[in-house]
Design a protein around this motif. Structure first.
Motif, short mmCIF file in Angstrom:
data_model
loop_
_atom_site.label_atom_id
_atom_site.label_comp_id
_atom_site.label_asym_id
_atom_site.label_seq_id
_atom_site.Cartn_x
_atom_site.Cartn_y
_atom_site.Cartn_z
N PHE A 17 -15.49 11.31 -1.03
CA PHE A 17 -14.21 11.10 -0.35
C PHE A 17 -13.81 12.43 0.28
O PHE A 17 -13.67 13.44 -0.42
CB PHE A 17 -13.14 10.64 -1.36
N TYR A 77 -18.96 8.06 -4.63
CA TYR A 77 -18.70 6.66 -4.94
C TYR A 77 -19.73 5.79 -4.24
O TYR A 77 -20.05 6.01 -3.07
CB TYR A 77 -17.29 6.28 -4.48
N VAL A 81 -9.20 1.58 7.47
CA VAL A 81 -8.51 1.97 6.24
C VAL A 81 -7.86 3.35 6.40
O VAL A 81 -6.80 3.62 5.85
CB VAL A 81 -9.52 1.98 5.05
N ARG A 116 -7.91 11.53 3.70
CA ARG A 116 -7.23 10.41 4.34
C ARG A 116 -6.77 10.93 5.70
O ARG A 116 -6.19 12.02 5.78
CB ARG A 116 -6.03 10.05 3.47
N THR A 147 -10.25 13.25 -7.11
CA THR A 147 -10.82 13.47 -5.77
C THR A 147 -9.72 13.26 -4.74
O THR A 147 -8.64 12.77 -5.06
CB THR A 147 -12.00 12.50 -5.52
N GLY A 148 -10.01 13.65 -3.50
CA GLY A 148 -9.02 13.50 -2.43
C GLY A 148 -7.80 14.36 -2.70
O GLY A 148 -7.91 15.50 -3.19
N ILE A 151 -8.51 10.07 -11.57
CA ILE A 151 -9.06 10.39 -10.26
C ILE A 151 -8.58 11.78 -9.86
O ILE A 151 -7.37 12.05 -9.83
CB ILE A 151 -8.65 9.32 -9.23
N LYS A 175 2.27 9.61 0.94
CA LYS A 175 1.41 10.17 1.98
C LYS A 175 2.30 10.42 3.18
O LYS A 175 2.75 9.47 3.82
CB LYS A 175 0.30 9.18 2.36
N ASP A 199 -9.63 6.21 5.67
CA ASP A 199 -10.31 7.18 4.80
C ASP A 199 -11.55 7.73 5.50
O ASP A 199 -12.30 6.98 6.13
CB ASP A 199 -10.76 6.51 3.49
N MET A 237 -13.58 5.21 -10.16
CA MET A 237 -13.67 4.24 -9.07
C MET A 237 -12.89 4.63 -7.83
O MET A 237 -12.03 5.52 -7.86
CB MET A 237 -13.22 2.85 -9.55
N TYR A 238 -13.20 3.94 -6.76
CA TYR A 238 -12.58 4.19 -5.46
C TYR A 238 -12.07 2.84 -4.96
O TYR A 238 -12.84 1.88 -4.84
CB TYR A 238 -13.63 4.78 -4.52
N ALA A 239 -10.76 2.74 -4.76
CA ALA A 239 -10.17 1.43 -4.47
C ALA A 239 -8.92 1.57 -3.62
O ALA A 239 -8.39 2.67 -3.46
CB ALA A 239 -9.80 0.76 -5.79
N SER A 240 -8.46 0.46 -3.10
CA SER A 240 -7.21 0.47 -2.33
C SER A 240 -6.55 -0.90 -2.43
O SER A 240 -7.12 -1.83 -2.99
CB SER A 240 -7.48 0.79 -0.87
N SER A 241 -5.38 -1.01 -1.83
CA SER A 241 -4.68 -2.30 -1.83
C SER A 241 -5.47 -3.31 -1.01
O SER A 241 -5.45 -4.51 -1.30
CB SER A 241 -3.31 -2.18 -1.18
N SER A 269 0.84 -1.19 0.00
CA SER A 269 0.00 0.00 0.00
C SER A 269 0.87 1.24 0.00
O SER A 269 2.01 1.21 0.46
CB SER A 269 -0.86 -0.05 1.25
N SER A 270 0.32 2.34 -0.51
CA SER A 270 1.09 3.59 -0.46
C SER A 270 1.01 4.21 0.93
O SER A 270 1.71 5.15 1.23
CB SER A 270 0.59 4.57 -1.52
#
Ligand code: AMP
Length: 590
Positions: free
Chosen positions: A424, A358, A406, A427, A312-313, A310, A438, A408, A335-339, A107-108
């Motif tokens: 969103f 989303y 998460v 974070r 957003t955020g 993207i 981040k 968020d 879309m809105y996604a993560s690891s 993950s970032s």
């Protein structure tokens, strides 16, 4: 910019039978949110009943929400890090999941300066692909005719590494692009890319970008949409064109490939695509030669209907620059996604960036919501969130994360059928972000402390500091404002010392930051701006004049508000930049 006027009117009829099925699926999922969530939790807990983690909390095979909520704690990454480390070291026992952990997704988000490792299982690829398969059917409702051309998408893989136990650790998109799901995806006329797989899968970011840009230019007449995952990636591509258009035009004119492209599969596939085309080379030269790059996207790819990125955020900071380069083309955040999990999609993708919401798909994982600022005993289910309220997202996944925070923060803006739609918001704890990096307050503080050690022998200390993510130029970079106390002017730190302070700060920042600096070139050298003595007091005076309480005033550790930026910039006495790249290798420190 006339963003609104370019928004197309929705067509509202599925473009094909396949689309109709996908849209039907979305309707079913969103109408039955609560029952789908109940089923998902039952499935996850049922199959993982014998895992060490669920046994530890005496779930005893229960699969209902009440028992789950009363026994399983809400956790952060740090809480489960010991178990993750065991898996990374080669422990194959069922710790979180009865299904074997197929790899780690990096993950970032970071923990102790290193990327977080998210365990995943093979079948999660199906879930990710399922979410991807819903995006075009929704888009086709709003933008007709996308089967009449191609998408110019700048997609990249990043370096992979192995954990001590031999599991692959790589970003989720690198995992996806390298999967059979992506490589052998069935032909879909609505989703054809200009970039060949060979170019996307080339790990060298220069060669990958070069080949993708070259293909985009060669196929310019066919391009109907231009995109990257995040806005920062698309701007990087534009910057790349600024730096490399002469060579690209030369390749197009002569039909020969830049010798810097040495990757054999890329060379081989470009051999088939690249043919001498002096006319196109001249057009590229004419457009890029101009000082003014306003509307460059529309000028080079005139059929582009929208940008797929993207914004957003943290990416919202790039909207004005993208509007400038695209001449106000709509920006679709799909879309809105993560690891950890792919969450959901935007059902109205051509809306304005400020209105993006989303819809979380209830089949992806079991979702809970912590009302912002409340204790972890007050979690709410997906179907029970309330419009207008802000929540922190908590996840329970098929791969075995249980009630995982998460980080968020989302706000409920409305519902599609029974499914809540979320904006969103931000974070948690992220101070600075240029791209996927981040940086939080503690990391910045630590970097400042490390750099301040270099000032000691000059009898100088840092009185105050704040920071700013400068994204006006590409690549963006971190700017750190320092107010210094120089106790002995005779030995004040020199320019060279302050440059080294910049590098020292970079060395102290997390591995995602350093990777972006070293491997991806997507963040520029860190800058320190030394401001006059008394500047931070003026900053406080300003905040108090706007209603802040003297007692509670805290120096903001990150700034972006224009009057504050103006004040700081007007007090700058010197500017310093990192003279070198920080250290980074794909290997983890621990
Ligand atoms: P990673 O795990 O590195 O893929 O990062 C995932 C995080 O990126 C999410 O938890 C969000 O904070 C952010 N993110 C992903 N998709 C979006 C989006 N559409 N809008 C805003 N932020 C996003």
């Amino acid at each position: 910019m006339a963003v609104e006027s370019t928004l197309p009117t929705p067509v509202r009829t599925p473009a094909s039978d396949k689309d109709a099925k996908a849209l039907q699926f979305i309707e079913e999922m969103t109408k039955n949110v609560d029952s789908v969530q109940e089923r998902v939790l039952r499935e996850i807990l049922g199959r993982n009943a014998e895992t060490e983690y669920l046994k530890r909390f005496s779930l005893n095979g229960a699969t209902d929400r009440e028992t789950f909520k009363s026994r399983i704690p809400v956790v952060t990454y740090e809480d489960i890090q010991p178990e993750i480390q065991r898996i990374a070291n080669g422990d194959k026992s069922p710790i979180f999941s009865v299904h074997p952990i197929s790899e780690f997704l990096t993950s970032s988000g970071t923990s102790a300066g290193e990327r977080k490792l998210m365990p995943t299982i093979h079948e999660e690829l199906d879930r990710r692909q399922l979410l991807y398969s819903l995006l075009m059917p929704v888009m086709n409702l709003y933008v007709p005719g996308l089967d009449k051309g191609k998408g110019l998408y700048f997609l990249f893989v990043k370096a992979e590494t192995k954990t001590p136990g031999g599991l692959l650790a790589r970003p989720v998109l690198t995992s996806y692009y390298n999967s059979d799901h992506f490589e052998t995806r069935p032909y879909d006329p609505f989703n054809v890319y200009t970039s060949p797989n060979e170019a996307i899968l080339c790990v060298d970011s220069f060669q990958s970008m070069y080949a993708q840009m070259l293909c985009g230019l060669i196929m310019r007449d066919e391009v109907l949409r231009v995109g990257a995952v995040f806005a920062s990636g698309l701007l990087r591509a534009i910057h790349f064109l600024q730096n490399n258009w002469k060579q690209l035009a030369h390749d197009i004119a002569t039909g020969t490939l830049n010798p810097k492209i040495t990757d054999a599969p890329v060379r081989e596939c470009m051999r088939k695509i690249l043919k001498p085309n002096p006319e196109l080379a001249q057009l590229v030269t004419m457009e890029c030669y101009e000082e003014n790059w306003e509307c460059i996207i529309k000028r080079i790819w005139p059929r582009t209907k929208y940008l797929d990125v993207i914004v957003t955020g943290a990416m919202a900071q790039y909207i004005p620059t993208l509007e400038y380069y695209s001449g106000g083309l709509p920006m679709a955040c799909t879309m809105y996604a993560s690891s950890e999990c792919y969450f959901g999609l935007n059902l109205n993708p051509m809306c304005k960036p400020s209105e993006v919401t989303y819809t979380i798909m209830p089949n992806m994982a079991y979702f809970e919501f912590l009302p912002h600022g409340s204790s972890t005993s007050c979690l709410v289910d997906l179907a029970d969130v309330e419009v207008g309220k802000e929540y922190e997202l908590i996840l329970t996944t098929y791969a075995g994360l249980c009630r995982y925070r998460v980080g968020d923060i989302l706000r409920v803006t409305g519902f599609h059928n029974a499914a809540p739609q979320f904006r969103f918001i931000r974070r948690k704890n992220v101070l600075l972000s240029i791209e996927s990096d981040k940086t939080d307050e503690a990391e910045l503080q630590n970097a400042i402390e490390n750099a301040s050690l270099l000032l000691k022998e000059f009898n100088t200390s840092i009185v105050e500091y704040t920071s700013y993510a400068d994204t006006k130029q590409i690549p963006g970079h971190y700017v750190i404002y320092w107010e210094l106390l120089v106790k002995d002017l005779a030995i004040a730190p020199t320019d060279d010392v302050l440059n080294r302070c910049c590098l020292q700060m970079e060395e102290s920042l997390n591995s995602v930051y350093r990777q972006s600096r070293v491997a991806d070139n997507s963040i520029g050298p860190l800058e320190i701006r030394v401001v006059e003595n008394g500047t931070f007091e003026e900053l406080m005076d300003y905040a108090i004049s706007r209603g802040a309480s003297i007692n509670q005033y805290k120096v903001p550790r990150c700034v972006s508000f224009t009057p504050i930026m103006e004040l700081l910039n007007s007090r700058v006495v010197s500017k310093h930049f990192s003279p070198d790249l920080p250290h980074w290798t794909p290997e983890r420190r621990r």
